[in-house]
Motif scaffolding. Structure first.
Motif, mmCIF file in Angstrom:
data_model
loop_
_atom_site.group_PDB
_atom_site.id
_atom_site.type_symbol
_atom_site.label_atom_id
_atom_site.label_comp_id
_atom_site.label_asym_id
_atom_site.label_seq_id
_atom_site.Cartn_x
_atom_site.Cartn_y
_atom_site.Cartn_z
ATOM 1 N N LEU A 176 0.830 -1.205 0.000
ATOM 2 C CA LEU A 176 0.000 0.000 0.000
ATOM 3 C C LEU A 176 0.865 1.255 0.000
ATOM 4 C CD1 LEU A 176 -2.630 -1.015 2.718
ATOM 5 C CD2 LEU A 176 -2.930 -1.083 0.230
ATOM 6 N N ASP A 177 0.297 2.366 -0.467
ATOM 7 C CA ASP A 177 0.948 3.656 -0.330
ATOM 8 C C ASP A 177 1.131 3.915 1.175
ATOM 9 O OD1 ASP A 177 1.405 6.445 0.072
ATOM 10 O OD2 ASP A 177 0.491 6.885 -1.865
ATOM 11 N N PRO A 178 2.377 4.139 1.648
ATOM 12 C CA PRO A 178 2.586 4.288 3.096
ATOM 13 C C PRO A 178 1.845 5.469 3.701
ATOM 14 C CG PRO A 178 4.566 4.874 1.859
ATOM 15 C CD PRO A 178 3.625 4.211 0.902
ATOM 16 N N ALA A 180 -1.240 6.490 2.842
ATOM 17 C CA ALA A 180 -2.623 6.059 3.043
ATOM 18 C C ALA A 180 -2.722 5.013 4.145
ATOM 19 C CB ALA A 180 -3.196 5.509 1.733
ATOM 20 N N SER A 181 -1.804 4.039 4.138
ATOM 21 C CA SER A 181 -1.872 2.976 5.140
ATOM 22 C C SER A 181 -1.632 3.532 6.543
ATOM 23 C CB SER A 181 -0.865 1.872 4.821
ATOM 24 O OG SER A 181 0.463 2.348 4.872
ATOM 25 N N MET A 182 -0.677 4.454 6.689
ATOM 26 C CA MET A 182 -0.404 5.003 8.013
ATOM 27 C C MET A 182 -1.517 5.945 8.468
ATOM 28 S SD MET A 182 2.104 3.405 9.069
ATOM 29 C CE MET A 182 3.518 2.461 8.514
ATOM 30 N N ALA A 183 -2.150 6.646 7.536
ATOM 31 C CA ALA A 183 -3.316 7.451 7.902
ATOM 32 C C ALA A 183 -4.419 6.550 8.445
ATOM 33 C CB ALA A 183 -3.821 8.233 6.695
ATOM 34 N N ALA A 184 -4.660 5.425 7.773
ATOM 35 C CA ALA A 184 -5.672 4.474 8.238
ATOM 36 C C ALA A 184 -5.313 3.915 9.608
ATOM 37 C CB ALA A 184 -5.819 3.341 7.219
ATOM 38 N N VAL A 185 -4.043 3.595 9.794
ATOM 39 C CA VAL A 185 -3.590 3.059 11.079
ATOM 40 C C VAL A 185 -3.798 4.069 12.198
ATOM 41 C CG1 VAL A 185 -1.494 2.449 12.368
ATOM 42 C CG2 VAL A 185 -1.958 1.381 10.156
ATOM 43 N N LEU A 186 -3.482 5.325 11.952
ATOM 44 C CA LEU A 186 -3.628 6.343 12.995
ATOM 45 C C LEU A 186 -5.088 6.646 13.295
ATOM 46 C CD1 LEU A 186 -0.708 8.784 12.105
ATOM 47 C CD2 LEU A 186 -0.816 7.111 13.954
ATOM 48 N N VAL A 187 -5.955 6.566 12.276
ATOM 49 C CA VAL A 187 -7.389 6.728 12.525
ATOM 50 C C VAL A 187 -7.885 5.606 13.431
ATOM 51 C CG1 VAL A 187 -9.671 6.621 11.456
ATOM 52 C CG2 VAL A 187 -7.880 8.025 10.421
ATOM 53 N N VAL A 227 5.035 7.491 8.286
ATOM 54 C CA VAL A 227 5.103 7.340 6.825
ATOM 55 C C VAL A 227 6.497 6.887 6.400
ATOM 56 C CG1 VAL A 227 4.988 8.552 4.626
ATOM 57 C CG2 VAL A 227 3.248 8.979 6.368
ATOM 58 N N TRP A 228 7.499 7.546 6.920
ATOM 59 C CA TRP A 228 8.867 7.150 6.563
ATOM 60 C C TRP A 228 9.181 5.745 7.073
ATOM 61 C CZ3 TRP A 228 11.639 8.666 2.827
ATOM 62 C CH2 TRP A 228 11.633 9.993 2.402
ATOM 63 N N PRO A 290 13.192 -4.960 -2.843
ATOM 64 C CA PRO A 290 12.181 -4.312 -2.026
ATOM 65 C C PRO A 290 10.782 -4.648 -2.467
ATOM 66 C CG PRO A 290 13.145 -2.732 -3.539
ATOM 67 C CD PRO A 290 13.909 -4.002 -3.693
ATOM 68 N N VAL A 291 9.896 -4.732 -1.484
ATOM 69 C CA VAL A 291 8.481 -4.889 -1.792
ATOM 70 C C VAL A 291 7.995 -3.596 -2.421
ATOM 71 C CG1 VAL A 291 6.215 -5.349 -0.809
ATOM 72 C CG2 VAL A 291 8.247 -6.415 0.189
ATOM 73 N N THR A 292 7.186 -3.683 -3.449
ATOM 74 C CA THR A 292 6.723 -2.479 -4.148
ATOM 75 C C THR A 292 5.990 -1.562 -3.199
ATOM 76 O OG1 THR A 292 6.499 -3.714 -6.189
ATOM 77 C CG2 THR A 292 5.328 -1.625 -6.032
ATOM 78 N N ALA A 293 6.386 -0.298 -3.195
ATOM 79 C CA ALA A 293 5.704 0.714 -2.375
ATOM 80 C C ALA A 293 5.594 1.976 -3.187
ATOM 81 C CB ALA A 293 6.514 0.986 -1.086
ATOM 82 N N ALA A 294 4.511 2.690 -3.024
ATOM 83 C CA ALA A 294 4.293 3.924 -3.772
ATOM 84 C C ALA A 294 5.326 4.957 -3.378
ATOM 85 C CB ALA A 294 2.893 4.450 -3.494
ATOM 86 N N ARG A 295 5.771 5.738 -4.339
ATOM 87 C CA ARG A 295 6.743 6.788 -4.073
ATOM 88 C C ARG A 295 6.070 7.931 -3.333
ATOM 89 N NH1 ARG A 295 11.432 4.293 -4.295
ATOM 90 N NH2 ARG A 295 11.591 3.012 -6.153
ATOM 91 N N MET A 296 6.838 8.556 -2.445
ATOM 92 C CA MET A 296 6.289 9.667 -1.667
ATOM 93 C C MET A 296 6.325 10.948 -2.490
ATOM 94 S SD MET A 296 7.866 8.958 2.068
ATOM 95 C CE MET A 296 7.059 10.409 2.712
#
Length: 296
Positions: A176-178, A180-187, A227-228, A290-296
């Motif tokens: 996942l885009d980090p 978006a995933s971290m926003a979901a985690v913090l919510v 995110v980082w 590396p596992v594919t991750a969206a660029r920041m």
């Protein structure tokens, strides 16, 4: 590690070395541990929701709710209050030392859950050298008093939780885009920590320095740092990612000297080289794909 992983490593090492000082400022100013953990998570969630399109956050939830919740528990909901509780009873430097046990817990968990993260040879030597360097740098100052033992136990529990978190992220969420995933985690974390905050709110209006500490904790150390960290785990793997816990105490000690006027112990001369050596050995070895991750 590749260049992107090293940038993430440097960013997270700095951003996650700061909270030990800021948590002390918050709790010394009368902020209860549970409420402090919730406040920083809410600020982190709001920050990312402002920066990340809501539709991307919703997309992160699809089919991943239980894994996002599991990662939220391991990486935020359990360790944040435990660290705050621990810092009520021990120094911020000792807190950073105990959290530095996380990479060793990864090595133990990997024996059962992730063969790719099992360490040996140079990486194992690096992990042990780094842990020895942290101990030499700040000293293990638990005298045996019940309150200090309680604080140490809480911090080791947080370290174990931190070891489980990136293993969950790597296997289930790293595509996942980090942001978006971290926003979901913090919510999710904000919701899960809300009862703790309600049960133990501040008894007086926090002072300006306390509010400033919480804002920095939420926006920089939590939102940006998470995110980082997602980028780092995706690029380097859990074991290498958690080597940041060997660099964090250096940041914590430097901030203590600059901000609080603390004097580091004689272990600095031996500890710092060991930490740097341990970090290099622990992150060395064949370059992983590396596992594919969206660029920041």
């Amino acid at each position: 590690m590749n260049a992107r992983a090293w940038v993430a490593f440097a960013a997270v090492s700095l951003l996650w070395g700061m909270p030990y000082l800021l948590l002390k400022v918050g709790m010394d100013g009368g902020m209860p541990p549970g409420f402090l953990a919730w406040a920083r998570v809410v600020l982190g969630a709001v920050t990312l929701l402002v920066l990340v399109p809501v539709k991307e956050v919703r997309a992160a939830f699809r089919g991943r709710l239980r894994w996002l919740a599991a990662f939220a528990l391991a990486e935020v909901v359990v360790p944040y209050p435990l660290i705050a509780v621990g810092e009520r009873h021990v120094s911020s430097s000792l807190a950073a030392t105990l959290i530095a046990a996380a990479p060793l817990f990864v090595a133990l968990l990997a024996l059962r859950f992730d063969a790719a993260e099992r360490v040996g040879g140079r990486r194992l030597a690096g992990l042990l050298a780094g842990l020895g360097g942290v101990a030499a740098l700040v000293g293990v100052d638990v005298t045996g008093r019940p309150d200090e033992l309680l604080g140490a136990a809480a911090l080791l529990g947080a370290a174990f939780s931190y070891a489980a978190g990136p293993m969950i992220f790597k296997r289930r969420l790293s595509d996942l885009d980090p942001r978006a995933s971290m926003a979901a985690v913090l919510v999710l974390s904000s919701v899960l920590l809300a009862p703790v905050a309600v049960l133990d709110p501040p008894r007086a209006m926090p002072s300006g320095p306390v509010i400033a500490a919480v804002v920095v904790l939420g926006v920089l150390c939590t939102a940006v740092g998470m995110v980082w960290y997602g980028v780092l785990v995706a690029e380097a793997g859990p074991a290498r990612a958690l080597v940041i816990t060997y660099v964090n105490p250096v940041v914590a000690v430097v901030l203590g000297v600059v901000v609080l006027g603390e004097q580091p112990g004689a272990g600095m001369a031996m500890g710092l080289p060991l930490i740097l050596l341990g970090s290099w050995l622990s992150t060395s070895g064949p370059r992983r794909i590396p596992v594919t991750a969206a660029r920041m």
